[in-house]
Write a protein that holds these residues in place. Structure first.
Motif, PDB file in Angstrom:
ATOM      1  N   ASP A   1      22.768  39.367  34.572  1.00 49.37           N
ATOM      2  CA  ASP A   1      22.675  38.710  33.501  1.00 49.37           C
ATOM      3  C   ASP A   1      22.177  37.275  33.169  1.00 49.37           C
ATOM      4  O   ASP A   1      22.064  36.780  32.026  1.00 49.37           O
ATOM      5  N   ALA A   2      22.118  36.663  34.475  1.00 48.07           N
ATOM      6  CA  ALA A   2      21.794  35.176  34.257  1.00 48.07           C
ATOM      7  C   ALA A   2      20.163  35.226  34.072  1.00 48.07           C
ATOM      8  O   ALA A   2      19.189  35.806  34.336  1.00 48.07           O
ATOM      9  N   ARG A   3      19.522  34.133  33.085  1.00 50.20           N
ATOM     10  CA  ARG A   3      18.537  34.038  32.725  1.00 50.20           C
ATOM     11  C   ARG A   3      17.880  32.624  33.001  1.00 50.20           C
ATOM     12  O   ARG A   3      18.556  31.729  32.651  1.00 50.20           O
ATOM     13  N   ALA A   4      16.689  32.624  33.206  1.00 53.61           N
ATOM     14  CA  ALA A   4      15.915  31.780  33.377  1.00 53.61           C
ATOM     15  C   ALA A   4      14.983  31.474  31.965  1.00 53.61           C
ATOM     16  O   ALA A   4      14.669  32.304  31.240  1.00 53.61           O
ATOM     17  N   GLY A   5      14.670  30.243  31.780  1.00 52.43           N
ATOM     18  CA  GLY A   5      13.962  29.654  30.524  1.00 52.43           C
ATOM     19  C   GLY A   5      14.434  29.930  29.247  1.00 52.43           C
ATOM     20  O   GLY A   5      13.886  29.792  28.117  1.00 52.43           O
ATOM     21  N   GLN A   6      15.859  30.071  29.499  1.00 49.33           N
ATOM     22  CA  GLN A   6      16.495  29.885  28.045  1.00 49.33           C
ATOM     23  C   GLN A   6      17.638  28.852  28.058  1.00 49.33           C
ATOM     24  O   GLN A   6      17.311  27.878  28.160  1.00 49.33           O
ATOM     25  N   ALA A   7      19.043  29.348  27.772  1.00 52.65           N
ATOM     26  CA  ALA A   7      20.084  28.290  27.760  1.00 52.65           C
ATOM     27  C   ALA A   7      20.368  27.318  28.997  1.00 52.65           C
ATOM     28  O   ALA A   7      19.949  27.910  29.892  1.00 52.65           O
TER      29      ALA A   7
ATOM     30  N   VAL B   1      36.539  30.134  24.066  1.00 54.49           N
ATOM     31  CA  VAL B   1      35.096  29.761  23.674  1.00 54.49           C
ATOM     32  C   VAL B   1      34.493  31.142  23.318  1.00 54.49           C
ATOM     33  O   VAL B   1      34.708  32.222  23.800  1.00 54.49           O
ATOM     34  N   ASP B   2      33.644  30.935  22.143  1.00 52.46           N
ATOM     35  CA  ASP B   2      33.086  32.155  21.713  1.00 52.46           C
ATOM     36  C   ASP B   2      31.520  32.269  22.301  1.00 52.46           C
ATOM     37  O   ASP B   2      30.896  31.588  21.825  1.00 52.46           O
ATOM     38  N   TRP B   3      31.606  32.728  23.458  1.00 46.84           N
ATOM     39  CA  TRP B   3      30.618  32.689  24.303  1.00 46.84           C
ATOM     40  C   TRP B   3      29.314  33.364  23.598  1.00 46.84           C
ATOM     41  O   TRP B   3      28.076  33.176  23.543  1.00 46.84           O
ATOM     42  N   ASP B   4      29.631  34.501  23.009  1.00 44.68           N
ATOM     43  CA  ASP B   4      28.421  35.121  22.332  1.00 44.68           C
ATOM     44  C   ASP B   4      27.918  34.383  21.101  1.00 44.68           C
ATOM     45  O   ASP B   4      26.645  34.570  20.811  1.00 44.68           O
ATOM     46  N   ALA B   5      28.625  33.425  20.649  1.00 44.38           N
ATOM     47  CA  ALA B   5      27.974  32.353  19.804  1.00 44.38           C
ATOM     48  C   ALA B   5      26.639  31.701  20.389  1.00 44.38           C
ATOM     49  O   ALA B   5      25.783  31.033  19.783  1.00 44.38           O
ATOM     50  N   ILE B   6      26.775  31.480  21.521  1.00 39.85           N
ATOM     51  CA  ILE B   6      25.918  30.552  22.347  1.00 39.85           C
ATOM     52  C   ILE B   6      25.065  31.501  23.284  1.00 39.85           C
ATOM     53  O   ILE B   6      23.921  31.226  23.267  1.00 39.85           O
ATOM     54  N   VAL B   7      25.521  32.015  24.034  1.00 35.48           N
ATOM     55  CA  VAL B   7      24.969  32.784  25.248  1.00 35.48           C
ATOM     56  C   VAL B   7      25.307  34.461  25.216  1.00 35.48           C
ATOM     57  O   VAL B   7      25.839  34.744  26.202  1.00 35.48           O
ATOM     58  N   PRO B   8      25.055  34.935  24.136  1.00 34.58           N
ATOM     59  CA  PRO B   8      25.227  36.401  24.221  1.00 34.58           C
ATOM     60  C   PRO B   8      24.796  37.313  25.303  1.00 34.58           C
ATOM     61  O   PRO B   8      23.563  36.943  25.769  1.00 34.58           O
ATOM     62  N   ARG B   9      25.311  38.339  25.627  1.00 32.80           N
ATOM     63  CA  ARG B   9      24.709  39.280  26.618  1.00 32.80           C
ATOM     64  C   ARG B   9      23.758  39.916  26.431  1.00 32.80           C
ATOM     65  O   ARG B   9      22.835  40.044  27.210  1.00 32.80           O
ATOM     66  N   GLY B  10      23.621  40.450  25.211  1.00 32.05           N
ATOM     67  CA  GLY B  10      22.703  41.499  25.187  1.00 32.05           C
ATOM     68  C   GLY B  10      21.509  41.094  24.013  1.00 32.05           C
ATOM     69  O   GLY B  10      20.593  41.714  23.987  1.00 32.05           O
ATOM     70  N   ARG B  11      21.349  39.727  23.890  1.00 30.91           N
ATOM     71  CA  ARG B  11      20.240  39.416  23.419  1.00 30.91           C
ATOM     72  C   ARG B  11      19.762  37.915  23.760  1.00 30.91           C
ATOM     73  O   ARG B  11      20.649  37.281  24.616  1.00 30.91           O
ATOM     74  N   ASP B  12      18.774  37.137  22.970  1.00 23.96           N
ATOM     75  CA  ASP B  12      18.499  35.778  23.477  1.00 23.96           C
ATOM     76  C   ASP B  12      19.353  35.040  23.369  1.00 23.96           C
ATOM     77  O   ASP B  12      20.238  35.143  22.397  1.00 23.96           O
ATOM     78  N   HIS B  13      19.682  33.966  24.226  1.00 22.46           N
ATOM     79  CA  HIS B  13      20.767  32.851  23.939  1.00 22.46           C
ATOM     80  C   HIS B  13      20.214  32.178  22.931  1.00 22.46           C
ATOM     81  O   HIS B  13      19.032  31.688  22.451  1.00 22.46           O
ATOM     82  N   VAL B  14      21.215  31.799  21.956  1.00 23.74           N
ATOM     83  CA  VAL B  14      21.076  31.046  20.814  1.00 23.74           C
ATOM     84  C   VAL B  14      20.677  29.451  20.910  1.00 23.74           C
ATOM     85  O   VAL B  14      19.679  29.206  20.274  1.00 23.74           O
ATOM     86  N   VAL B  15      21.204  28.795  21.691  1.00 23.53           N
ATOM     87  CA  VAL B  15      21.243  27.259  22.165  1.00 23.53           C
ATOM     88  C   VAL B  15      21.799  27.175  23.544  1.00 23.53           C
ATOM     89  O   VAL B  15      21.937  28.130  24.338  1.00 23.53           O
TER      90      VAL B  15
END
Length: 721
Positions: free
Chosen positions: A125-131, A360-374
């Protein structure tokens, strides 16, 4: 110390004095803690400011002259009325010059910012190039924060640089100074791992002693229309060697004209710093009306401090804690419309009081199933140290590993259903291990004693982050078909520095321990060396040891690293350190993408096995570093058979590669040598050096140390008693 659960609007003046909490002490003494304007967050009332703590109150038997260098702090120009508290020096940044700075050599970082690369993540689930992640850390008080470490192991020795993009050296207060420059050890350690470090400009709320004249001083123009304090901030960052400024204007009472001037100041600061690689981060406090009104969003009231019609005003923006899922989504969308990356927005995550128990509402920042918000920014992650009753180095690193990696302590195998979304499960780790020679002795930058070649050469506790190694970014990637052993940084024994890597447990199957992600070009003369030991205890199990080199990356995130295994030690069960070598000639022309070890128990006895160091080098290109020259005692102060000393030297001239660091040793009358300290620069403060018997002079040796820990010949100087 436990936190209070009071919810206080930061615009409300402090209530009557109550028993002190850690939060109150930090707010009045160490600077800006709890003063970011955190509505809806736990905030204890603070005593009216200014009320600076006597942070330099002398010990029972002080040196006659305080020669200790400290991290620098200033007011922009005008100073507070009255007199500073004990140990506090009020200084004006407008009058600062490098030539007049007595602590310059002690506060200057010398490690350049390393380039980083992003390996294939260990976590699916760790992503490069986003948050990305920013970290706001208070390493010590504003006044009296040592420039070069101190004689204690109780220190926030941050090591999880692999997940951090930007570190803010948090601090500042109305009673001490509101512009704070980071000290050299933090910058040196961060740069070695490719992390930028920002100084802090904190204009505090009026309720905590803030004065609007400091804001006006900051953004004042001269007769030619220039911003002299912006030029000073750039000069300080370039001279000291750090990477820019975090600007937090929370002093209320301004108007739209002041807001316009602040925006112009930010543009001038960024324009002056950009050619030198400096960055500016703006905190969401002052808005376009000139008043302080935290938005918890990027919106029409504050976007002009981030991006206006003329272009970029600040490189990133720290979004106040008032954010909601809706405001973060809207912030990201606005950044898109402005032509900016939504990941240039740091959503604040408050970890000061509850750490990994923070809600922390993690899905508001770094949701698992879609692109990171910020992106997001941790406020005070040094909770991992501050909340502990046992603040030993080992206890701290166990807590810090859990914070950054998660409860499982394995980034590839997160604990199911964990509420705390650890960074290792969100963002891709990064590494700077890109060239030969490379070595790591698992030194964390603090310890209970100092080891050299496995021997104790100083039994004094210490901390100095500039001496920290490039540690494995993944804590700890362990693969086994059997029981998982404990893998920890341990301080009871070391090969070099203050710590080693300890593997303990009953091994029921071979165990692979991932070490460094790398991009190492392998030459015909390349060799890998491993320093390791079994024990403690006469019943320690024998193990076979193999070293792994991956010459290609995993097929995808979370997939196994494809190591090529080479034998290192057929049997390791004896006490004491041993060094084994593996020639890499068979891999000539390939690239090493990862390093690992694999151990297999030869019996059923529980294993206690250590790695003291790992290195990869081309043995055809090895030579000792050139020694420093002209060591001299710049100043000294003596009392009761002890001396407080400022020592400096010159770096060796010539074609040799820059030393990793320098070490200072004491030569005793009987010829034995004692380690006193080290630094990446060319000056070191030595506190309370004792006279040895009736010796006529103390003898000091300075040596350069290279990336493989080879040491130069010594340069000597003396202090006559």
């Amino acid at each position: 110390m436990p936190e209070t659960d009071d919810v206080v609007d930061p615009r409300t003046p402090p209530a009557a004095l109550r028993p002190p909490t850690r939060r109150r002490v930090l707010a009045t003494g160490a600077g800006a803690a709890a003063l970011l304007g955190l509505a809806g967050r736990a905030r204890a009332a603070a005593a009216p400011a200014p009320a600076p703590l006597p942070v330099r109150a002398p010990a029972a038997a002080p040196a006659p002259v305080d020669l200790a260098p400290y991290a620098s702090y200033w007011f922009p120009d005008s100073l507070p009325s009255g007199t500073p508290g004990p140990g506090i020096a009020w200084r004006s940044l407008s009058r600062w010059t490098p030539e007049s700075d007595p602590d310059l050599a002690h506060n200057t970082s010398t490690v350049p910012l390393a380039e980083r690369f992003t390996p294939v993540p260990a976590n699916r689930d760790a992503r490069a190039g986003q948050a990305r992640i920013a970290s706001l850390v208070s390493f010590g008080p504003t006044a009296g924060n040592p420039s070069q470490g101190s004689p204690t192991a109780d220190h926030y020795a941050l090591t999880h640089w692999a997940y951090i993009d930007e570190l803010v050296f948090w601090g500042g207060s109305a009673g001490e100074g509101v512009v704070l420059a980071p000290n050299a050890p933090v910058v040196d350690a961060a740069h070695r791992n490719g992390v930028r470090v920002l100084g802090n400009v904190f204009l505090p709320p009026v309720a905590y002693g803030g004065d609007l004249r400091w804001t006006r001083d900051l953004v004042r123009r001269d007769s030619l229309g220039r911003f002299p304090i912006a030029d000073k901030l750039v000069q300080v960052a370039r001279t000291y060697g750090f990477d820019g400024w975090f600007v937090n204007a929370e002093t209320d009472g301004g108007d739209s004209a002041l807001a316009t001037r602040m925006r112009e100041f930010l543009r001038a600061l960024r324009a002056a710093g950009e050619p030198h690689g400096l960055r500016t981060t703006w905190y969401d406090a002052m808005n376009s009306t000139g008043r302080v009104g935290w938005q918890g969003a990027l919106n029409a009231l504050n976007q002009e401090f981030f991006e206006d019609r003329a272009g970029t005003v600040s490189d990133t923006m720290f979004v106040d804690f008032r954010w909601t899922p809706g405001t973060l989504a809207a912030s990201g969308a606005l950044a898109d419309r402005l032509g900016r990356s939504r990941h240039d927005l740091w959503a604040a995550v408050d970890t000061e009081s509850r750490g990994w128990d923070a809600v922390v509402d993690w899905d508001a920042i770094v949701p698992r199933g879609r692109d990171h918000v910020v992106s997001y920014g941790f406020y005070r992650p040094e909770w991992t140290r501050n909340h502990l009753t046992d603040r030993s180095p080992g206890a701290f690193h166990r807590a810090d590993d859990r914070f950054w990696t998660g409860e499982s302590l394995d980034p590839a195998r997160p604990a199911p259903g964990a509420r705390w979304r650890a960074p290792a499960t969100v963002v891709a780790d990064r590494s700077t291990v890109t060239g030969l020679p490379f070595a790591c002795s698992f030194n964390t930058g603090h310890g209970l004693r100092w080891y050299d070649g496995g021997r104790v050469v100083s039994d004094a506790p210490w901390n100095h982050l500039g001496l920290q190694d490039r540690l494995p970014g993944r804590r700890w990637a362990v693969a086994t078909a059997g029981a998982r052993p404990s893998v920890t940084l341990d301080f009871a024994s070391a090969w070099r520095g203050g710590s080693s890597l300890l593997v303990e447990g009953a091994l029921t199957a071979p165990v692979t321990i991932g070490l460094h992600s790398a991009r190492l070009p392998l030459t015909r003369g390349a060799v890998l060396e491993l320093v390791h030991a079994s024990g403690p205890g006469s019943g320690a199990a024998e193990v076979t040891v193999e070293v792994g080199v991956a010459v290609r990356e995993p097929s995808g995130p979370g997939e196994p690293v494809p190591y090529t295994w080479l034998p290192a030690a057929t049997r390791d069960g004896r006490q004491g350190w041993r060094t084994t070598r593996a020639a890499l000639a068979s891999l000539t022309g390939r690239t090493a993408y990862g390093l690992a070890v694999r151990i297999t128990a030869l019996g059923k006895t529980p294993v206690a096995w250590r790695i003291g160091a790992v290195s990869v080098r081309d043995e055809t290109r090895t030579r000792r570093p050139a020694p420093p020259t002209a060591p001299v005692v710049d100043a000294s102060s003596r009392q009761d058979g002890r001396a407080w000393v400022r020592l400096s030297w010159r770096a060796a001239a010539g074609p040799d590669v820059r030393p990793r660091h320098y070490e200072v040793w004491r030569v005793l009358p009987d010829g034995t040598r004692r380690f006193l300290g080290g630094t990446c620069g060319t000056a070191l403060y030595l506190p309370a050096v004792p006279r040895a018997g009736r010796e006529r002079a103390a003898v000091f040796e300075v040596r350069a140390v290279d990336e493989l820990y080879a040491v130069s010949e010594a340069a000597r100087t003396t202090l006559v008693w």
